[in-house]
Design an enzyme around this catalytic site. Structure first.
Site, PDB file in Angstrom:
ATOM      1  N   CYS A 110      54.959 -94.448  50.458  1.00  0.00           N
ATOM      2  CA  CYS A 110      55.291 -93.132  51.274  1.00  0.00           C
ATOM      3  C   CYS A 110      56.230 -92.139  50.375  1.00  0.00           C
ATOM      4  O   CYS A 110      56.393 -92.277  49.160  1.00  0.00           O
ATOM      5  CB  CYS A 110      55.356 -93.399  52.694  1.00  0.00           C
ATOM      6  SG  CYS A 110      56.973 -94.236  52.900  1.00  0.00           S
ATOM      7  N   ILE A 111      56.918 -91.539  51.090  1.00  0.00           N
ATOM      8  CA  ILE A 111      57.788 -90.477  50.588  1.00  0.00           C
ATOM      9  C   ILE A 111      59.014 -91.558  49.862  1.00  0.00           C
ATOM     10  O   ILE A 111      59.544 -90.936  48.718  1.00  0.00           O
ATOM     11  CB  ILE A 111      58.280 -89.735  51.322  1.00  0.00           C
ATOM     12  CG1 ILE A 111      57.276 -88.725  52.006  1.00  0.00           C
ATOM     13  CG2 ILE A 111      59.512 -88.618  51.026  1.00  0.00           C
ATOM     14  CD1 ILE A 111      57.593 -87.670  52.912  1.00  0.00           C
TER      15      ILE A 111
END
EC number: 2.7.1.-
Length: 632
Positions: free
Chosen positions: A27-28
């Protein structure tokens, strides 16, 4: 391989090696591993590893938190892993809820970024329509913007067909093929239903079926269920179809069975189930929206830490993809700003220069909605600032629900989220509400964290009267230079020859490398111990003149977990030049397969106009090693 090759290699090693990895997503800020056996992973070694913020285990995933540069690290980890087996659903699964969260996150994570981008494009179009009026709304430019924003949502099943088949261990492009059948033109625009209405309606070999009025475009659950069935069928067919014709007959029979079954059974059942689950969430929300907002706003960061927010996000995506505004994510909107405000309080209140330095990038990331560096690196270890942000998040979540704020499309994070609350006709009321709430959350998060306070690990440095006066007026002591004397005896090398990119590329600051001939570290100046790593392989110091120094004994020696190291000082201890700080066993480090290089880094390099290292090829303890030049 990129600059994170060594970090990537070490991460793969400590998660149990390539053979223990079923799948990897990110993810981020996190690498999200699905491991065959999590007990084989060396969690403590990963947590202590330079370049890793922390490790979380939740939702059937082994999550290694890296930070904002995780995409670059992911590329190097992929290079180390090579091609993984397609089967991603082996290994321990946890309870049913963990399995559900793992499934949903695995399907939606890869497409969340383009979903957000599409939502932001729709928001931009709404702003332009509001600002430019009816002529713009009737223009082809408006139509192009609409296509950019709506296209992904219209063909969302194709994207999900790919990610779902991959998650279930099937052939991703076969999943896309199944999805395209559901989105065939006549089944989307209703023309097929109208065409066969007079002859008894739609049927497949006499078995009747129906298509939802809006078709299967923008739907989610039918293609997920179809992909689950197709992946199971594909695996069974591979076992019985001869290899010589497997390439063609496996996808042929998989599609031949799955697609009609989806039209006849899977699609109608899953649409019914999706509507039921969505209505259940709406019922909870409608029962007491303010209470719903308070609970979700308070708990959102905890949910994110454990990946449990994925139980809610898909239902918001479903509503938005069908053109329905939703308030399911409304309470979470201002939480990142509450967290960012708490970080600002820590940054301004702490006397620990290292913590202050770490707070700056965490604060900036928080403004853009990326709060993991702030949570794991700043507020959670300090406890009270974290809970302060949760309390503020609960209050702003309740207020947001009380104001009736909804989202009209997926949006960005942090300050980029405002376009998601602009209505299709350009009404910016909810966007303005969100801006006000975010500003209030930032201020309240700062204020509450400041009031609650935290235990500050500030260095204990005795200041002279002159220094105290300068500090009180915000001035710096004007010194021409500060000298750092060699803490180690050995061969001196330029920092560029360090066998770790984080050091050799100067990412952590300027300095030198010493190849030690004696396993002893002494104080290079008069000052204070900022930190002693638990594994004793590294020590941080600050001189009485403000020079911050990191002495890192060996490369990757954190993995020795303290074996071969002995520390003679503790955090905050006063030191005098020549005091014995650490001893280490050179032979034991080499026998374990690690480099004995000792990078010596000025970690606050930006504070100086120049950092000059010795040109001598060797140094004894006490020899001049580095001089920092301070602006007058």
């Amino acid at each position: 391989m990129g600059k994170y090759e060594e970090l990537a290699t070490n991460i793969v090693k400590e998660v149990g090696g390539k053979e223990n990895v079923n799948s990897l997503t990110n993810c981020i800020t996190r690498l999200r591993f699905k491991l065959k056996d999590e007990s084989k992973a060396n969690t403590q070694a990963l947590k202590n590893m330079d370049g890793v913020v922390t490790v979380m285990q939740a939702g059937g995933q082994y999550q290694v938190v890296i930070g904002n540069h995780v995409p670059d690290v992911r590329k190097d980890v992929d290079a180390v892993l090579g091609v993984l087996e397609e089967t991603t659903n082996d290994g321990p699964k946890g309870n049913l809820f963990d399995q559900f969260v793992d499934m949903i996150s695995g399907i939606f994570q890869p497409i969340l970024a383009p979903l957000s981008a599409a939502g932001m494009l729709k928001g931009v179009n709404a702003i332009l329509a509001f600002a430019l009026g009816a002529n713009f709304s009737a223009s082809s430019t408006y139509a192009v913007f609409n296509a950019m924003g709506d296209g992904l949502f219209l063909f969302l099943p194709i994207f999900i067909g790919y990610t779902a088949m991959k998650k279930f261990g099937g052939s991703p492009f076969l999943g896309m093929m199944i999805a395209t059948s559901l989105l065939y033109t006549g089944f989307i625009d209703g023309s097929a239903t109208a065409l066969f209405a007079e002859s008894g309606g739609l049927n497949f070999f006499g078995v009747p079926f129906s298509i939802p009025p809006a078709g299967y475009g923008s739907t989610v659950m039918p293609i997920i269920a179809a992909a689950a069935f197709a992946s199971f069928l594909e695996k069974q067919l591979r076992k019985i179809i001869p290899d010589v014709v497997k390439l063609f007959l496996v996808p042929f029979f998989t599609a031949l069975v799955t697609i009609p079954l989806t039209f006849l059974v899977i699609g109608p059942v899953m649409n019914f189930a999706s509507d039921g689950l969505g209505n259940a969430l709406l019922a909870i929300q409608n029962f007491n929206p303010i209470l719903f907002g308070a609970i979700l706003g308070f708990s959102w960061q905890v949910l994110v830490m454990f990946g449990m927010h994925w139980a809610i996000i898909p239902f918001a995506i479903i509503a938005l993809s069908q053109g329905q505004p939703t308030a399911l994510l409304t309470p979470a909107g201002s939480v990142s700003f509450a967290q960012t405000g708490a970080v600002l309080a820590v940054m301004l209140k702490t006397k620990n220069s290292k913590l202050k330095e770490l707070s700056v990038p965490s604060f900036i990331s928080g403004l853009f909605g990326v709060t993991e560096p702030a949570i794991y690196g700043i507020t959670l270890p300090k406890k009270k600032p974290f809970w302060a942000s949760c309390i503020v998040g609960g209050v702003t979540g309740a207020i947001a629900m009380g104001l009736g704020i909804v989202g009209y499309q997926m949006g960005g994070l942090g300050i980029f989220r405002y376009t998601s609350s602009i209505s299709p006709d350009g009404n910016m009321t909810f966007a303005i509400y969100n801006m006000i709430l975010d500003a209030a959350a930032l201020i309240a998060g700062f204020g509450l964290a400041w009031i609650l306070g935290f235990k500050d690990d500030e260095p204990t440095i005795q200041l002279s009267k002159e220094e105290a006066k300068l500090a009180a007026t915000g001035q710096k002591k004007k010194l021409a230079k500060d000298d750092v004397f060699s803490p180690i005896e050995g061969k001196v090398l330029p920092l560029s020859e360090a066998r770790d990119a984080a050091f050799s590329e100067g990412i952590m600051g300027k300095g030198v490398v010493i190849e030690p001939s004696k396993g002893e570290v002494v104080a290079p100046f008069d000052g204070t111990v900022l930190t002693v790593f638990p594994t004793k392989h590294a020590i941080g110091l600050i001189s009485d003149n403000g020079t911050e120094l990191l002495i890192h004994i060996g490369i990757d020696t954190v993995q020795l977990e303290g074996k071969g190291f002995e520390s003679f000082v503790e955090q905050n201890a006063r030191i005098k030049k020549g005091d014995k700080l650490v001893s280490f066993d050179i032979k034991a480090i080499e026998e374990a397969g690690y480099s004995t290089q000792v990078p010596i880094i000025i970690t606050n390099t930006p504070d100086y106009v120049d950092v000059i290292a010795t040109s001598e090829p060797a140094a004894k303890q006490g020899d001049l090693l580095i001089t920092t030049i301070i602006a007058n």
